[in-house]
Design a protein around this motif. Structure first.
Motif, mmCIF file in Angstrom:
data_model
loop_
_atom_site.group_PDB
_atom_site.id
_atom_site.type_symbol
_atom_site.label_atom_id
_atom_site.label_comp_id
_atom_site.label_asym_id
_atom_site.label_seq_id
_atom_site.Cartn_x
_atom_site.Cartn_y
_atom_site.Cartn_z
ATOM 1 N N LEU A 1 0.833 -1.203 0.000
ATOM 2 C CA LEU A 1 0.000 0.000 0.000
ATOM 3 C C LEU A 1 0.870 1.256 0.000
ATOM 4 O O LEU A 1 0.574 2.236 -0.686
ATOM 5 C CB LEU A 1 -0.922 -0.020 1.233
ATOM 6 N N ARG B 1 0.475 8.478 -4.247
ATOM 7 C CA ARG B 1 -0.379 9.017 -3.193
ATOM 8 C C ARG B 1 -1.883 9.016 -3.542
ATOM 9 O O ARG B 1 -2.700 8.496 -2.795
ATOM 10 C CB ARG B 1 0.050 10.452 -2.858
ATOM 11 N N ARG C 1 -3.197 5.525 -3.871
ATOM 12 C CA ARG C 1 -3.349 4.898 -2.560
ATOM 13 C C ARG C 1 -4.623 5.393 -1.873
ATOM 14 O O ARG C 1 -5.359 4.629 -1.246
ATOM 15 C CB ARG C 1 -2.133 5.218 -1.688
ATOM 16 N N GLN C 2 -4.883 6.675 -2.044
ATOM 17 C CA GLN C 2 -6.075 7.258 -1.434
ATOM 18 C C GLN C 2 -7.348 6.601 -1.995
ATOM 19 O O GLN C 2 -8.245 6.217 -1.242
ATOM 20 C CB GLN C 2 -6.095 8.769 -1.714
ATOM 21 N N ASP D 1 -4.712 1.249 -11.678
ATOM 22 C CA ASP D 1 -3.267 1.294 -11.389
ATOM 23 C C ASP D 1 -2.992 0.597 -10.053
ATOM 24 O O ASP D 1 -2.037 -0.176 -9.937
ATOM 25 C CB ASP D 1 -2.770 2.741 -11.312
ATOM 26 N N VAL E 1 -7.594 3.619 -3.460
ATOM 27 C CA VAL E 1 -7.637 2.207 -3.052
ATOM 28 C C VAL E 1 -8.093 2.105 -1.596
ATOM 29 O O VAL E 1 -8.907 1.253 -1.240
ATOM 30 C CB VAL E 1 -6.251 1.540 -3.241
ATOM 31 N N THR E 2 -7.569 3.000 -0.758
ATOM 32 C CA THR E 2 -7.937 2.983 0.660
ATOM 33 C C THR E 2 -9.424 3.253 0.854
ATOM 34 O O THR E 2 -10.088 2.573 1.640
ATOM 35 C CB THR E 2 -7.111 4.045 1.423
#
Lengths: 198, 323
Positions: free
Chosen positions: A137, A142, A145-146, A178, A148-149
């Motif tokens: 993760l 950035r 990741r946001q 991605d 996906v989170t």
């Protein structure tokens, strides 16, 4: 009625050997037994193939061939089978490539792919899993990741994520795609570091 | 497959596979989408393996839910906490997660199963949910209510009753409210089925402005179509047959062949097609493994004298009436 929840029903390796193999068995087998060998496979390809940009394509082709073979019969000794498939693919690719010398092909034919797989400690893998996930993760860009989170931890839809991040639906879609690709690379590929020594 | 000359580009195949995977998680996923995905997957083994590879990693990332904060923005918390502290916290949470599965909080969460999938979920309040094949279910727990939205598929609920926090399953314009109970809800394109095995639920609809409710006790089975709600009484063992999927089975009892085939097709990529309308109406009974399409076809041939035509490449088994 089947009141108690039984998580063990997913594990049915004994059924796999034999004449009739169902597509679902092969799919489960592929995920459970073949994908964990990705680090080994990728290293094998890197060691034996010069054009690094072709490694993902070669790896995909090896997977496709292994999967296709398993539809007829699931191979018993998986790691040697996967590596032999990889070696044969590389030999074929080399023969097509006129500039490669015969010696290189001969070298590859000598590569020993017979080492049996090391039994994996599943409990260890389970403990490692979350750490590996977190590492993966943190490797995501950035914004990716946001997105996906928000999807994984909060279960938000594409639209909801778009609103939260103030970007278009399509941008969120891009980030999630991605994210999936990078996670797959990290989770299948970067694990089982001891295997790299071989 | 262009096996001999050019390798398929892993990147472009992965892009498409990831796109499918992402779209599949949305509530608007239709049967047509599923057909298109199945057809893409069957075009090349490269497609299939790329999809399986991405899906398994993406599914594994579900475990990240243990990092979910009670409130606020998960992302900002993840970035603020130093990695080591995060790991220790995560390890502890993983231990907790082992026993209670999922922590309670006020955010929503999506659970999904694919074709032939089956998943057990234990919620923080002790409620258990079992997801059947091809199911999308959204959980939203707050201090005042527990709302589950069944976007697609079927699930069995064993609810820990809480007067202060009603447990509600929403299906389109309908809702099923728990009154201390075990029940299942199945959503098909044209109908909704609710069966109660213990206790009682309230089935409500928001179709008209005043809304309407009907109480269903244990042993009741409601079939809701666009036109009407029909309520049946089913003996416990008959109702249990509707839940045979929990053990990976399918039970038929004087079931028309077409209906039985449709049931198998819910679970398997290998499809049963009734090629001949004369065969569709023949009825069949028995208990089968959900995944054993071939066994079912053999039994149908032995019992009903239907012919089997097998197209392994297309994964189609077609049944037609005998002479």
């Amino acid at each position: 009625m089947v009141e108690p929840l039984d998580p063990s029903r997913e594990h049915t390796p004994q059924r796999l050997r034999g004449a009739a193999v169902s597509v679902r068995d092969v799919e489960e087998w592929f995920v459970r037994e073949v994908l964990p060998l990705e680090t080994t496979l990728t290293h094998f390809l890197r060691r034996n193939w010069r054009k690094k940009n072709e490694i993902p394509d070669l790896r995909q082709e090896v997977y496709a061939r292994v999967y296709e073979a398993a539809l007829t019969e699931i191979p018993g000794n998986i790691k040697p089978f996967v590596l032999a498939t990889a070696r044969n693919l590389l030999i074929n690719q080399m023969r097509r490539d006129r500039v490669v010398s015969i010696e290189a092909v001969a070298d590859l034919e000598k590569v020993d792919v017979s080492a049996p797989e090391v039994p994996q400690d599943r409990a260890l893998i389970a403990r490692e899993e979350l750490r590996r996930l977190q590492d993966a993760l943190t490797k995501l860009p950035r914004r990716c990741r946001q997105a996906v989170t928000l999807r994984k931890l909060e279960g938000l839809s594409r639209r909801e994520i778009a609103v939260r991040m103030g970007v278009s639906d399509n941008t969120v879609r891009r980030h999630l795609i991605d994210g999936m690709r990078i996670l797959a690379e990290k989770l299948h590929g970067d694990e089982a570091k001891p295997e790299r020594a071989q | 497959m262009s096996r001999t000359l050019q390798l398929a580009s892993a990147r472009s195949v992965e892009e498409i596979a990831a796109d499918w995977l992402e779209r599949r998680e949305t509530g608007t996923w239709s049967e047509e989408d599923q057909c298109n995905l199945d057809s893409w997957l069957s075009q090349a083994y490269a497609h299939k393996v790329a999809y399986l590879r991405l899906k398994s990693a993406w599914d594994r990332a579900d475990r990240l839910v243990v990092l979910r904060p009670q409130t606020g923005n998960a992302e900002s918390r993840l970035r603020r906490i130093p990695p080591v502290a995060l790991r220790v916290a995560a390890a502890i949470l993983l231990l907790i997660a082992g026993t209670t599965a999922i922590r309670e909080s006020a955010v929503s969460r999506v659970y999904t199963t694919g074709l032939g999938g089956h998943q057990n979920i234990m919620l923080a309040d002790g409620t258990r949910i079992e997801l059947n094949t091809n199911t999308v279910l959204r959980e939203k727990y707050t201090d005042k209510s527990r709302v589950i939205t069944l976007e697609r598929g079927e699930a069995y609920f064993a609810v820990r009753h809480d007067e202060a926090r009603p447990f509600i399953v929403k299906v389109g314009e309908h809702s099923v409210t728990d009154i201390g109970t075990k029940f299942f809800v199945r959503r098909d394109t044209d109908r909704l089925s609710v069966g109660v095995t213990e206790g009682r639920v309230e089935l409500g609809t928001a179709r008209d402005s005043r809304g309407s409710q009907v109480l269903l006790d244990a042993g009741k089975f409601a079939l809701v179509t666009h036109a009407k709600i029909t309520i049946f009484t089913k003996a416990p063992d008959v109702l249990a047959d509707d839940l045979a999927w929990r053990a990976g089975m399918l039970v038929f009892n004087h079931t028309p062949l077409a209906e039985a085939a449709a049931e198998f097709n819910r679970y398997n990529r290998e499809k049963l097609i009734i090629a001949d309308p004369r065969a569709a109406g023949l009825s069949i009974g028995g208990t089968f493994r959900q995944t054993d399409v071939r066994q079912f076809a053999r039994v149908a041939r032995a019992l009903l004298g239907v012919h089997i035509k097998d197209k392994p490449a297309e994964q189609i088994i077609s049944l037609s009436a005998g002479n």
